[in-house]
Design a protein around this motif. Sequence first.
Motif, PDB file in Angstrom:
ATOM      1  N   VAL A 251       0.848  -1.189   0.000  1.00  0.00           N
ATOM      2  CA  VAL A 251       0.000   0.000   0.000  1.00  0.00           C
ATOM      3  C   VAL A 251       0.877   1.229   0.000  1.00  0.00           C
ATOM      4  O   VAL A 251       1.817   1.336   0.765  1.00  0.00           O
ATOM      5  CB  VAL A 251      -0.922   0.013   1.236  1.00  0.00           C
ATOM      6  CG1 VAL A 251      -1.791   1.256   1.240  1.00  0.00           C
ATOM      7  CG2 VAL A 251      -1.788  -1.233   1.233  1.00  0.00           C
ATOM      8  N   LEU A 252       0.548   2.177  -0.853  1.00  0.00           N
ATOM      9  CA  LEU A 252       1.348   3.397  -1.000  1.00  0.00           C
ATOM     10  C   LEU A 252       0.446   4.606  -1.005  1.00  0.00           C
ATOM     11  O   LEU A 252      -0.533   4.635  -1.723  1.00  0.00           O
ATOM     12  CB  LEU A 252       2.128   3.332  -2.317  1.00  0.00           C
ATOM     13  CG  LEU A 252       3.017   4.532  -2.643  1.00  0.00           C
ATOM     14  CD1 LEU A 252       4.111   4.674  -1.600  1.00  0.00           C
ATOM     15  CD2 LEU A 252       3.622   4.370  -4.025  1.00  0.00           C
ATOM     16  N   SER A 253       0.725   5.582  -0.199  1.00  0.00           N
ATOM     17  CA  SER A 253      -0.061   6.806  -0.152  1.00  0.00           C
ATOM     18  C   SER A 253       0.667   7.879  -0.933  1.00  0.00           C
ATOM     19  O   SER A 253       1.800   8.193  -0.624  1.00  0.00           O
ATOM     20  CB  SER A 253      -0.247   7.273   1.294  1.00  0.00           C
ATOM     21  OG  SER A 253      -0.857   6.265   2.059  1.00  0.00           O
TER      22      SER A 253
ATOM     23  N   ILE B  68      -5.263   5.256  -4.250  1.00  0.00           N
ATOM     24  CA  ILE B  68      -6.075   6.422  -3.898  1.00  0.00           C
ATOM     25  C   ILE B  68      -5.800   6.797  -2.454  1.00  0.00           C
ATOM     26  O   ILE B  68      -5.839   5.929  -1.565  1.00  0.00           O
ATOM     27  CB  ILE B  68      -7.584   6.112  -4.063  1.00  0.00           C
ATOM     28  CG1 ILE B  68      -7.883   5.669  -5.493  1.00  0.00           C
ATOM     29  CG2 ILE B  68      -8.429   7.321  -3.683  1.00  0.00           C
ATOM     30  CD1 ILE B  68      -9.276   5.066  -5.655  1.00  0.00           C
ATOM     31  N   GLU B  69      -5.508   8.048  -2.239  1.00  0.00           N
ATOM     32  CA  GLU B  69      -5.418   8.562  -0.872  1.00  0.00           C
ATOM     33  C   GLU B  69      -6.680   9.363  -0.603  1.00  0.00           C
ATOM     34  O   GLU B  69      -7.012  10.293  -1.349  1.00  0.00           O
ATOM     35  CB  GLU B  69      -4.183   9.427  -0.682  1.00  0.00           C
ATOM     36  CG  GLU B  69      -4.088   9.961   0.737  1.00  0.00           C
ATOM     37  CD  GLU B  69      -2.832  10.768   0.970  1.00  0.00           C
ATOM     38  OE1 GLU B  69      -2.917  11.779   1.674  1.00  0.00           O
ATOM     39  OE2 GLU B  69      -1.783  10.384   0.422  1.00  0.00           O
TER      40      GLU B  69
ATOM     41  N   LEU C 161      -7.584   7.061   4.562  1.00  0.00           N
ATOM     42  CA  LEU C 161      -7.422   5.733   3.971  1.00  0.00           C
ATOM     43  C   LEU C 161      -6.519   5.775   2.753  1.00  0.00           C
ATOM     44  O   LEU C 161      -6.553   6.725   1.964  1.00  0.00           O
ATOM     45  CB  LEU C 161      -8.791   5.174   3.556  1.00  0.00           C
ATOM     46  CG  LEU C 161      -9.867   5.113   4.647  1.00  0.00           C
ATOM     47  CD1 LEU C 161     -11.201   4.679   4.040  1.00  0.00           C
ATOM     48  CD2 LEU C 161      -9.448   4.171   5.769  1.00  0.00           C
ATOM     49  N   THR C 162      -5.747   4.705   2.583  1.00  0.00           N
ATOM     50  CA  THR C 162      -5.026   4.447   1.344  1.00  0.00           C
ATOM     51  C   THR C 162      -5.664   3.226   0.688  1.00  0.00           C
ATOM     52  O   THR C 162      -5.825   2.181   1.325  1.00  0.00           O
ATOM     53  CB  THR C 162      -3.541   4.191   1.608  1.00  0.00           C
ATOM     54  OG1 THR C 162      -2.977   5.333   2.240  1.00  0.00           O
ATOM     55  CG2 THR C 162      -2.804   3.914   0.308  1.00  0.00           C
ATOM     56  N   ILE C 163      -6.040   3.361  -0.575  1.00  0.00           N
ATOM     57  CA  ILE C 163      -6.812   2.333  -1.266  1.00  0.00           C
ATOM     58  C   ILE C 163      -6.037   1.857  -2.489  1.00  0.00           C
ATOM     59  O   ILE C 163      -5.659   2.669  -3.342  1.00  0.00           O
ATOM     60  CB  ILE C 163      -8.186   2.884  -1.705  1.00  0.00           C
ATOM     61  CG1 ILE C 163      -8.972   3.368  -0.474  1.00  0.00           C
ATOM     62  CG2 ILE C 163      -8.974   1.840  -2.482  1.00  0.00           C
ATOM     63  CD1 ILE C 163     -10.214   4.156  -0.838  1.00  0.00           C
TER      64      ILE C 163
ATOM     65  N   GLN D  96      -0.984   4.555   8.302  1.00  0.00           N
ATOM     66  CA  GLN D  96       0.148   3.934   8.982  1.00  0.00           C
ATOM     67  C   GLN D  96       0.532   2.587   8.357  1.00  0.00           C
ATOM     68  O   GLN D  96       1.479   1.949   8.811  1.00  0.00           O
ATOM     69  CB  GLN D  96      -0.178   3.723  10.466  1.00  0.00           C
ATOM     70  CG  GLN D  96      -0.259   5.010  11.278  1.00  0.00           C
ATOM     71  CD  GLN D  96      -1.499   5.801  10.989  1.00  0.00           C
ATOM     72  OE1 GLN D  96      -2.541   5.222  10.658  1.00  0.00           O
ATOM     73  NE2 GLN D  96      -1.412   7.118  11.087  1.00  0.00           N
ATOM     74  N   GLY D  97      -0.206   2.163   7.328  1.00  0.00           N
ATOM     75  CA  GLY D  97       0.119   0.915   6.641  1.00  0.00           C
ATOM     76  C   GLY D  97      -0.615  -0.289   7.158  1.00  0.00           C
ATOM     77  O   GLY D  97      -0.401  -1.405   6.667  1.00  0.00           O
TER      78      GLY D  97
END
Length: 989
Positions: A20-22, A207-208, A274-276, A291-292
Amino acid sequence: MRRLQSIATAGRLGFACLAVLSLVAPAPADDRSSADAPVGLLRTVNGDQIAGKLSASVDEPDLSVAWQHPQFAEPFRFDLAKVYDFAFPTDESDPPARGAFLVELAQGDRLFGSIVDVDSSTVTLDTPAFGKRSIARKTIRRISNWDDGKAVVFTGPGEIGDWGENDSEQVWQQLEGRWQMRGGRLTTDQEGAALFRQIGLPAHARIELELSWADDPNFVLAIGVDRGNSKSSYENAFRIEVWQDQLVLVREWEDMADVASLGPTSHWNGQAKLTIDLDQKSSRMVVSSFQGEELGVIQLQTTAPCPVHPSIRLTNIKGNTSLDFLRVLELAAPADAEPSAGIDVFYLTDGSTRQGTWTGIDGDQWTLKDSQQQESSIAADQLISVNLSSTETGESSDADDTDPPQGSADEKPTDEKPSDEKPTEKGPEVQIATHGGHRLTGVLIQTGKDQVTLEPTSLQNRLSIPVADLRSVSITGAARQNDSKPSSGLPRLETDNGQFYGRLIDTDPASDSGPIRFEPRDATAAAAFLPSFSGRLVYRDPPPPETPAMRQQRLQREAAEKRARQARQRRGGLMNVIVNAFSNQPENRVAAPTPRSVHLRTGEVIPAKVQSIDENVVTFESESTTQTTLPTEKVRVVQLAVGSDPQVDPVDRERLLTVPRIRKKNPPTHLIVATNGDLLRCRLIRLSDETLEVQTRLETIEIPRSVVSKIIWLWEKAPESDDDAEETDPKETEVDEAPQNLADDDASKEPEAAGEGLEVRAVLRGGNRMSLVAEKLSDGVLIGHHPLLGEAKITLADVDELMFGDAPSKTADPPAYSDWKLLDAPEPMLAEDGEGGDNGTGSALVGTQAEDFTLDLLDGGRFRVSEQQGKVLVLDFWATWCGPCLQAMPVIEETVGEFDSDEVRLVAVNLQETAEPIRKTLERLNISPDVALDIDGVAAARYQANAIPQTVVIDRTGKIVRLFVGGGPKLGDNLRQAIEETLSDKPPT
């Protein structure tokens, strides 16, 4: 949906984790300045929203934020413990942060730059924003290829005008009044309000998302909606929504469905960050925290790729929802490798993975050792990302968890300098996000107009961050209150870009910043309103909307009152009506009537006791002003009796506001409303302590003041002199022009301010309204100047709402009687010869229900259309000056006389004339029909009698079956045939 809720109950929470990447973007510091920075929004833990910018520097052990609202003279100050967050708008055109790599840290922090060195305990990052920085390797979760953010495809939410209901109609008008832009956030409290936009969602996206809410959330965010915002694509999209007290991730597609719980809404403290990771073709979505931490995964087991849709839609089901931030990044297809403990995993552009221990950098080559301690290298431009293990590298896997000491051999040179700042008492922890995408957690040491100082958790020494770079500052652990409305009854200040509770503070004589100050409930100091301030201060909200039961009760009450009025009206005769309305009968008596108010033409309603009225002046007493007189041309209404206003029947009102053609030169100037609701149109002569003296139809009448509820002024122009009235009978005079109407748009005009200052308008209890230019506030009394009233006062305890500047009222009804406008009765025209020769079926009124009206009869009594059902009714609209009418009337009377009077009735409706000329005309014609007196022309207008003569035939059920315009030789035959067919219920021939 029930099927999915049952799945959620069973606890299905997803599949394996994707990396997951923001990713975020916007403007670097050199593209912005603090002076040009847009207005932001500060939110308190109690839910208040205050527009503004950071102000003068604050550096205190009990750290506070100085927040300058654009419409106040000085900043408010808030303890950080009372602040939830503050944020500033991000421009869609701003570029992402510059840097070759993105470094994500354990607390959700992240930095952008070039990797210049690595060892067993630290990674050195050269950042364009903060210079070289050493980062403890144990705090790094992932390093990803960033390439100056070239993969970013959308940053928002952006301007509200770019959102709409579908891709072809993205217009602000669709959202006006339902969504507002506040501090770069799109927010609404309107049930069912929706946002839609085509944001270019690719097949594989990261998506952030930042969503926030007040009180209990209830919304649906649909991701992957088609361009047309179709219902089917909305229902089949990936959705984040609320099920009871749970935030859930859900998708339904054909006969498949999956759902994952993201946790109870109470866990999110009013905001979800959220990171999507989204793979539309494979119907897979992974949701993680900043925070992952993986929160939920859904995936449908489809046999063929699913379609790719580019849009999102946010719908507020109920409550208050805000879209705070949105960023979309296009990604390559995700890899499936899982890291092992103590092993770093490298994801490469060719889709392969490498595992080992990252040991160093040599130019553009990254070196690693595999499990056999064999060393190899990877070119930096071949990297997508690297997931670092949580265990530091080195000779021992149990390496010390502490950073290398200052000056040790392992320390790498950086731009960081040893801190010489004195120790400061620790304030609350915050997380700062910049427009470019940096996120840093730490202790906020100082805030100022141009920069903030942070002591970061993950970096050595303090950082100074330009305010122009800030997107948001969130107070970690700040708990939002669910019920934001104060129990103490504080008023609510509403502006175009925020609302917050607080109180007005008495004027400080020693301050020159402004006479009126406001202190938000969560602030430690008040600030003065600027003279240009525009907004409203609401002390009491309006009552809730009328329920069906309440409406039914009101309608029954109004119907009973209407029947009582109609019974009185049927008694007939002018003097009878006057006696019934204004005599001292039991129904008209009021106990200890107390004068109430004076309505000005500006729309203000002044609490006042009216003492007397003459032709030029209204004399009164009021605790709200030192003035005791007003010119009559400035007055619209005087309210003499307290209590609920009598209800005026709409039909009566229409008749009384219509000026007949014979009274245009001397129209009525006043309308008197009795305490029992009866009305009298007249000319006011004078009002004393005991009586009201008026003139109506050349008769002067004295009415007991105690039975008068109110007096309404109708005309601006002074009436004709008494001498002229005696010489010319106003009931028989014809003039083409009427004087200017007093009521024309006066309610929209504000009093002219007496010099510069803060203009304040008050809606008071009981419907009163006051305005003034504020000069001071003392002991709950607002004192100022009014151009007509001089010194004026507003007692805050009596206020429902204060409006400042040009802000409109939200709680008050429109000014009373602003739409009471006199209208001239229509002038009837002579019909062309021969128009009455048709069969009478050409009018649009034929086949419709006959309009009801009630008129006085020439020989006494009353006539009402609705009371004639059961017989055929013939109405003949005519006037004595109409030659064709005089030719047609004998023919009409003779024709109707051929039928039984119990089955057919003729009523000749005279238009706007008095009794004397009518009687003379009937004697000359030797006819004697029943004549109804349409003095105001209202009945003729309802039957569209614009040309006369006009003859209307109404059947036994009250339906119009024929309408003849004009006379002519065939009128008698056509009328006879119409009556015969009506009596026999035959259709027209």
